[in-house]
Design an enzyme around this catalytic site. Structure first.
Site, mmCIF file in Angstrom:
data_model
loop_
_atom_site.group_PDB
_atom_site.id
_atom_site.type_symbol
_atom_site.label_atom_id
_atom_site.label_comp_id
_atom_site.label_asym_id
_atom_site.label_seq_id
_atom_site.Cartn_x
_atom_site.Cartn_y
_atom_site.Cartn_z
ATOM 1 C CG ASP A 138 76.224 33.887 51.676
ATOM 2 O OD1 ASP A 138 77.130 32.149 51.696
ATOM 3 O OD2 ASP A 138 77.339 34.410 52.363
ATOM 4 C CE LYS A 175 79.996 29.313 46.534
ATOM 5 N NZ LYS A 175 78.882 30.644 47.243
ATOM 6 N N GLY A 224 79.541 27.838 53.277
ATOM 7 C CA GLY A 224 78.185 27.301 54.207
ATOM 8 C C GLY A 224 76.845 27.227 52.982
ATOM 9 C CG HIS A 225 77.990 25.843 50.018
ATOM 10 N ND1 HIS A 225 78.714 25.334 48.638
ATOM 11 C CD2 HIS A 225 78.098 27.103 49.654
ATOM 12 C CE1 HIS A 225 79.841 25.521 48.656
ATOM 13 N NE2 HIS A 225 79.953 27.145 48.956
ATOM 14 C CD GLN A 284 84.924 31.049 50.612
ATOM 15 O OE1 GLN A 284 85.952 30.412 49.567
ATOM 16 N NE2 GLN A 284 84.464 30.187 51.091
HETATM 17 P P1 GDP Z 1 76.449 29.781 48.826
HETATM 18 O O1 GDP Z 1 76.748 29.816 50.360
HETATM 19 O O2 GDP Z 1 76.222 29.911 47.692
HETATM 20 O O3 GDP Z 1 75.871 28.063 48.556
HETATM 21 O O4 GDP Z 1 74.517 30.014 49.385
HETATM 22 P P2 GDP Z 1 74.010 29.625 50.900
HETATM 23 O O5 GDP Z 1 73.426 28.299 51.184
HETATM 24 O O6 GDP Z 1 74.598 30.609 51.878
HETATM 25 O O7 GDP Z 1 72.169 30.730 51.096
HETATM 26 C C1 GDP Z 1 72.201 30.941 49.597
HETATM 27 C C2 GDP Z 1 69.823 30.440 50.667
HETATM 28 O O8 GDP Z 1 69.431 31.214 49.409
HETATM 29 C C3 GDP Z 1 70.425 29.544 51.210
HETATM 30 O O9 GDP Z 1 69.609 29.424 52.495
HETATM 31 C C4 GDP Z 1 69.149 28.792 49.816
HETATM 32 O O10 GDP Z 1 68.544 27.553 50.686
HETATM 33 C C5 GDP Z 1 68.585 29.593 49.280
HETATM 34 N N1 GDP Z 1 67.999 29.547 47.823
HETATM 35 C C6 GDP Z 1 68.843 29.585 47.345
HETATM 36 N N2 GDP Z 1 68.297 29.739 46.154
HETATM 37 C C7 GDP Z 1 67.020 30.393 46.316
HETATM 38 C C8 GDP Z 1 66.395 31.126 45.008
HETATM 39 O O11 GDP Z 1 65.886 30.858 43.804
HETATM 40 N N3 GDP Z 1 64.560 31.691 46.174
HETATM 41 C C9 GDP Z 1 65.278 31.224 47.780
HETATM 42 N N4 GDP Z 1 64.041 32.131 47.903
HETATM 43 N N5 GDP Z 1 65.858 31.093 48.514
HETATM 44 C C10 GDP Z 1 66.798 30.438 47.407
HETATM 45 P P1 IMO Z 2 80.094 30.724 50.372
HETATM 46 O O1 IMO Z 2 80.639 29.363 49.838
HETATM 47 C C1 IMO Z 2 80.825 34.666 52.156
HETATM 48 C C2 IMO Z 2 84.081 35.840 53.706
HETATM 49 C C3 IMO Z 2 84.013 35.788 55.527
HETATM 50 C C4 IMO Z 2 84.565 37.439 55.641
HETATM 51 C C5 IMO Z 2 85.970 37.043 54.308
HETATM 52 C C6 IMO Z 2 87.381 36.161 54.910
HETATM 53 O O2 IMO Z 2 79.334 30.102 51.566
HETATM 54 O O3 IMO Z 2 79.493 31.339 49.302
HETATM 55 P P2 IMO Z 2 88.056 33.586 56.111
HETATM 56 O O4 IMO Z 2 86.991 32.853 57.048
HETATM 57 O O5 IMO Z 2 87.943 33.023 54.176
HETATM 58 O O6 IMO Z 2 89.863 34.295 55.950
HETATM 59 O O7 IMO Z 2 86.942 34.844 55.384
HETATM 60 O O8 IMO Z 2 85.357 36.540 53.397
HETATM 61 N N1 IMO Z 2 83.491 34.591 53.714
HETATM 62 C C7 IMO Z 2 82.401 34.047 53.090
HETATM 63 N N2 IMO Z 2 81.305 35.703 52.780
HETATM 64 N N3 IMO Z 2 80.307 33.295 52.116
HETATM 65 C C8 IMO Z 2 80.966 32.459 52.000
HETATM 66 O O9 IMO Z 2 81.369 30.785 51.883
HETATM 67 C C9 IMO Z 2 82.718 33.237 52.871
HETATM 68 N N4 IMO Z 2 83.667 32.855 53.215
HETATM 69 C C10 IMO Z 2 84.090 33.354 53.575
HETATM 70 O O10 IMO Z 2 82.571 37.185 55.301
HETATM 71 O O11 IMO Z 2 84.619 38.739 55.593
HETATM 72 MG MG MG Z 3 76.852 30.558 51.572
#
Ligand code: GDP
Ligand code: IMO
Ligand code: MG
Length: 428
Positions: free
Chosen positions: A13, A16, A40-41, A223
Site C-alpha cells: 500500500d 504502487k 488493492g491498487h 504487496q
Molecule cells: P498500492 O497498493 O501500493 O497501489 O497502494 P494503495 O492504492 O493500496 O494505497 C495508496 C493510497 O494512497 C491510495 O489511496 C492512493 O490514491 C493514495 N496515494 C498514492 N500516492 C499518494 C500521494 O502522494 N499523496 C496522497 N495523499 N495519496 C496518495
Molecule cells: P498491495 O498490493 C498490504 C497482507 C495481508 C496479510 C498478509 C498475507 O495493495 O500493496 P494474503 O492474503 O496475501 O495471504 O495475506 O499480507 N497483504 C497486504 N497488505 N497490501 C497488500 O497488497 C497486501 N496483500 C496482502 O493483510 O497480512
Molecule cells: Mg494496496
C-alpha cells in the site's frame, strides 16, 4: 531503458498503483509478476478513482499492453468481474495478455484460506481471505491447476480430483467441513474457459521479444518487500516474492534484462494484518496518519496500522532488491506536524542495531530509535518541482534519501496522476 521493476519497499500500500499508472503512458507493457487479488491498487485519473486488484495498473493507459505473468495466482471469477467493471466505465481491456502457466485460485482455495485462519485463532496471519496462500501451496506441492488446464477437460478433471483428494480429508476430518465436490468445481472452471481464452498467451516469449526489440516493459509488484515469503517478516507475510527477483521468475525474464528497480516508499509506514511493526503508533498521531492518509484497505476495508517512517526497513529494501531509485509517496500527509520522528536504528536488548535483524525474535523486540526532523505547515499539494517545497520538507526528503541508500527520484504530493514531483526521469 527497456525493463524496469516497480515494487513496494515496505508492507504494501505504498502507492504502487499510482506510480505505475503515472509511467503507464510511456511504457509498452505493464506486467504483474506475483500475488493475486490480495492486492488493492488505487489509481486516480482526473475525477475518476479505480481500485484494481488483479489487473496491472497499466490497463488504464490506452497505449500500454497489460500482462498477467506466470507467477500470478488468478481467480477467474475476479478476473472477469474486474474486466467487465472496467468495460462498463469505458476502459478498453482487449489488449490484456494472461500467461497459460499462471495458477488458478478456485473456490476450495478460498475456503481453505478462511478455515485455516479461523483454526489459527490468535496466531492467525490476518490474510485477505482470497485463497492466495493455499493456491501457492498447491503450486509448490505440484497439485495446482493452471490456466492452460481449462482447455483440456480430462486433464482438468484429473487435476481437480488429485487436489481435492487430500484437501477433502482435511476439511472433513480436521475442520469438520463438508467435502467439496470435484465435478462441481470442474464445471465452474469450464464455464470461465471460453471467456478467458482470448487473453491466454505465451507471455514469456512475448515479453522477451519485446525487450529485445527495445520496447519498454514495466514489472509491477503487488504487496511489498517486508511481505515477501523469503525476505519479509515470516510467517507474517504473503506467499509469493514481491521482491525484485520475483519479477524474473514470475514473468520468465532473466535478471540481465532488467535495468532499473524502483522502490515505492511511503513517507511514513503502514501495515495491514498481523506481525511485528516497530514504529507502529497507538496514539493520536497514529490516528491522524490514518485519517489524513486515508489508510483503509482497498481490498478488505480494514483500517491500516500506521507509524512513523522506518529507515532501517528502507535500507533493507534497497539491499534485497538492488534498488536504483525510490519514489517517495504521500509526503503531503505529513504537512502540519511541528516535528516528525524518523526511526534511524533499533534498540534490541539494550544494543543499537543499524540493519534489519535476520532473527525473528530480535525483530519482535526491536524498539525504534528516533531522530526528530522539523516539520512544515504550508500546503505542498500544488508543488511541481523540488525547489517549490518548503525548506523543511526538502530537508525531510534529503534526510530520508541519505538514510535509505538510493536516490529519491520522484515525490508524491497527492493521489492524482499530476500530483507528483519528478526529480530524475525513470525512463532515461
Ligand atoms: P498500492 O497498493 O501500493 O497501489 O497502494 P494503495 O492504492 O493500496 O494505497 C495508496 C493510497 O494512497 C491510495 O489511496 C492512493 O490514491 C493514495 N496515494 C498514492 N500516492 C499518494 C500521494 O502522494 N499523496 C496522497 N495523499 N495519496 C496518495
Ligand atoms: P498491495 O498490493 C498490504 C497482507 C495481508 C496479510 C498478509 C498475507 O495493495 O500493496 P494474503 O492474503 O496475501 O495471504 O495475506 O499480507 N497483504 C497486504 N497488505 N497490501 C497488500 O497488497 C497486501 N496483500 C496482502 O493483510 O497480512
Ligand atoms: Mg494496496
Amino acid at each position: 531503458m527497456p525493463a524496469l521493476v516497480l515494487l513496494g519497499a515496505q508492507w504494501g500500500d505504498e502507492g504502487k498503483g499510482k506510480a505505475t499508472d503515472l509511467l503507464g503512458g510511456s511504457v509498452d507493457y505493464v506486467v504483474r509478476y506475483q500475488g493475486g487479488n490480495n492486492a488493492g491498487h488505487t489509481v486516480v485519473v482526473g475525477d475518476q478513482k479505480y481500485a484494481l486488484h488483479l489487473l496491472p495498473s497499466g490497463i488504464l493507459s490506452p497505449g500500454c499492453t497489460p500482462v498477467i505473468g506466470n507467477g500470478v495466482v488468478v481467480d477467474p471469477a475476479v478476473l472477469l468481474s474486474e474486466l467487465s467493471g472496467l468495460n462498463e466505465r469505458g476502459v478498453d481491456t482487449s489488449k490484456l495478455l494472461l500467461s497459460g502457466n499462471a495458477h488458478l485460485i478456485t473456490p476450495y482455495h478460498t475456503t481453505v484460506d478462511k478455515v485455516t485462519e479461523r483454526f489459527l485463532g490468535k496466531r492467525k496471519i490476518g490474510t485477505t481471505g482470497r485463497g492466495i496462500g493455499p493456491t501457492y501451496a498447491d503450486k509448490i506441492n505440484r497439485v495446482g491447476i493452471r490456466v492452460q488446464d481449462l482447455y483440456d477437460e480430462s486433464i482438468l478433471e484429473q487435476k481437480v480430483e488429485a487436489a481435492l483428494d487430500f484437501k477433502n480429508q482435511i476439511l472433513a476430518k480436521l475442520y469438520n467441513r463438508r467435502a467439496i465436490d470435484a465435478a462441481k468445481i470442474v464445471d465452474e472452471l469450464l464455464a470461465y474457459a471460453e471467456q478467458i481464452k482470448p487473453y491466454v498467451a505465451d507471455t514469456t516469449l512475448i515479453l522477451n521479444n519485446a525487450i529485445d526489440e527495445g520496447k519498454v516493459v514495466l514489472f509491477e509488484g503487488g504487496q511489498g518487500t517486508l511481505l515477501d515469503v523469503d525476505h519479509g517478516t515470516y510467517p507474517f507475510v504473503t506467499s509469493s516474492n514481491p521482491t525484485a527477483g520475483g519479477a524474473c521468475t514470475g514473468a520468465g525474464v532473466g535478471p540481465t534484462k532488467i535495468n532499473r528497480v524502483i522502490g515505492i516508499l511511503k513517507a511514513y509506514t503502514t501495515r495491514v494484518g498481523a506481525g511485528p511493526f516497530p514504529t507502529e503508533l497507538f496514539d493520536k498521531d497514529g490516528e491522524a496518519l490514518r485519517t489524513i492518509g486515508g489508510e483503509r484497505g482497498v481490498t478488505t476495508g480494514r483500517d491500516r496500522r500506521c507509524g512513523w517512517f522506518d529507515a532501517v526497513i528502507a535500507r533493507y529494501a534497497t539491499r534485497v532488491n538492488g534498488l536504483t531509485d525510490f519514489f517517495l509517496t504521500k509526503l503531503d500527509v505529513l504537512t502540519g506536524w511541528e516535528q516528525i520522528p524518523v526511526c534511524v536504528a533499533y534498540e534490541i536488548d539494550g544494543k543499537r542495531v543499524e540493519e534489519l535483524p535476520y532473527s525473528q525474535s530480535d525483530f519482535h523486540h526491536a524498539k525504534p530509535i528516533y531522530e526528530m526532523l522539523p516539520g512544515w505547515t504550508e500546503d505542498i499539494s500544488k508543488a511541481k518541482t523540488f525547489s517549490e517545497l518548503p525548506k523543511n520538507a526538502q530537508a525531510y526528503v534529503k534526510a530520508l534519501e541519505e538514510m535509505s541508500g538510493a536516490p529519491i527520484s520522484a515525490i508524491g504530493v497527492g493521489p492524482g496522476r499530476d500530483e507528483t514531483i519528478e526529480i530524475n526521469s525513470f525512463l532515461s
